[in-house]
Design an enzyme around this catalytic site. Structure first.
Site, mmCIF file in Angstrom:
data_model
loop_
_atom_site.group_PDB
_atom_site.id
_atom_site.type_symbol
_atom_site.label_atom_id
_atom_site.label_comp_id
_atom_site.label_asym_id
_atom_site.label_seq_id
_atom_site.Cartn_x
_atom_site.Cartn_y
_atom_site.Cartn_z
ATOM 1 C CG HIS A 1 -1.827 -0.880 1.183
ATOM 2 N ND1 HIS A 1 -2.813 -1.386 0.277
ATOM 3 C CD2 HIS A 1 -2.257 -1.847 2.269
ATOM 4 C CE1 HIS A 1 -3.482 -2.259 0.457
ATOM 5 N NE2 HIS A 1 -3.439 -2.884 1.757
ATOM 6 C CB CYS B 1 -2.105 4.049 -4.143
ATOM 7 S SG CYS B 1 -3.510 2.968 -4.793
#
Length: 316
Positions: free
Chosen positions: A131, A171
């Site tokens: 992440h 991301c």
């Protein structure tokens, strides 16, 4: 051959953001090697060869799929699929591949500091998959790992003249509709620093997505890294100069992936390349089969002295 399959709304993602439907999956056909056994034997002779000092090209795969208890980050079930595909693909291309799973933030820093001091033949390849937000990825303990610091580790004398390639599957923001299941954190983090100024010379950084946007992840693997592996199975692609290969990677992700569903219908992913390469680099090509005659030359050495004009300093 690339195939894109859209799954039904009955499938559900279990990632960072809650969502009712699955938008996509990736299915790659394995590429059969139609070459003779003699040619395969020849290829094995050049791939993975060490030089007289015992050095070889190296790849380090850092993947966080499971987070520590209490960390507000969902597990990433596709991370192992990506790691297996990368290990299989890069090993066949002669890279010595090391895999590190579910490291804490401090462990990731320590790992890359050590890796930056280890010998490498021509190319060092690193993959960070977790992440993330703009400028960082998260360790298994939820602590942000600044990419700028990782890049700085490789800005020293022993890495001069070596090609350094980073692939970042994470991301860089939440620039998608509410409820998107992407590879990002679900809470606000202090990761707004830019790593660009810390990228050393002769380094290329390929992000799965553009700044401010999310990167898609699925239990079958990420579209970015799975596409990268698929391209390297094809002779015409792995013999390309690195920036041309990354252009094809961007094109294939952008034009073959499209989300489908009530919430994300038509959503896309567009990889982003940052490069400070000063020469043409062919990290995956068979010697003598690169797509240009100037392989390995610096950018300035490609200029004839007769064509170089001196200019007085000026400010514009």
């Amino acid at each position: 051959m690339w195939k894109l399959h859209i799954w039904s709304d009955r499938c559900e993602w279990r990632c960072v953001y809650k969502l009712n439907s699955l938008q996509w999956s990736v299915d790659t056909e394995s590429v059969r090697d139609s070459s003779s056994s003699r040619r395969r034997s020849t290829m094995l002779q050049w791939r993975g060869l060490r030089d007289h000092r015992g050095e070889c090209n190296r790849a380090v795969l850092v993947s966080v799929g499971e987070f520590d208890p209490g960390v507000r980050l969902e597990r990433r079930p596709g991370a192992n699929k990506d790691t297996k595909s990368l290990h299989h693909t890069l090993s066949k291309l002669g890279f010595k591949v090391d895999i590190h799973s579910d490291l804490s933030g401090d462990e990731i820093y320590e790992l890359f500091e050590k890796e930056s001091r280890r010998p490498v033949k021509d190319c060092f390849l690193a993959v960070l998959s977790s992440h993330g937000e703009e400028g960082c990825v998260f360790g298994a303990d939820g602590k942000p790992v600044r990419l700028s610091q990782i890049f700085k580790y490789f800005d020293h004398e022993s890495m001069e003249g070596k090609a350094k390639v980073f692939l970042i599957q994470a991301c860089r923001g939440d620039g998608l509709d509410d409820g998107v299941e992407v590879d990002s954190a679900d809470d606000s983090r202090e990761c707004i620093f830019s790593p660009h100024h810390s990228v050393p010379v002769d380094t290329a950084v390929m992000y799965a997505t553009a700044p401010g946007y999310g990167a898609f992840m699925h239990p079958l693997g990420s579209v970015f890294l799975q596409t990268f592996c698929t391209l390297l199975k094809e002779d015409a692609n792995r013999n390309l100069e690195l920036t041309r290969l990354m252009t094809r990677l961007s094109h294939r992700v952008a034009y073959t992936f499209q989300a489908k569903g009530r919430l994300l219908g038509g959503k896309k992913e567009m990889p982003c390349l940052l490069t400070r390469l000063t020469r043409e680099v062919f990290p995956f090509a068979e010697p003598g089969k690169g797509d240009g005659e100037a392989a390995g030359l610096s950018a300035t050495s490609l200029l004839s002295a007769d064509n170089v004009r001196t200019r007085s300093p000026s400010i514009s």
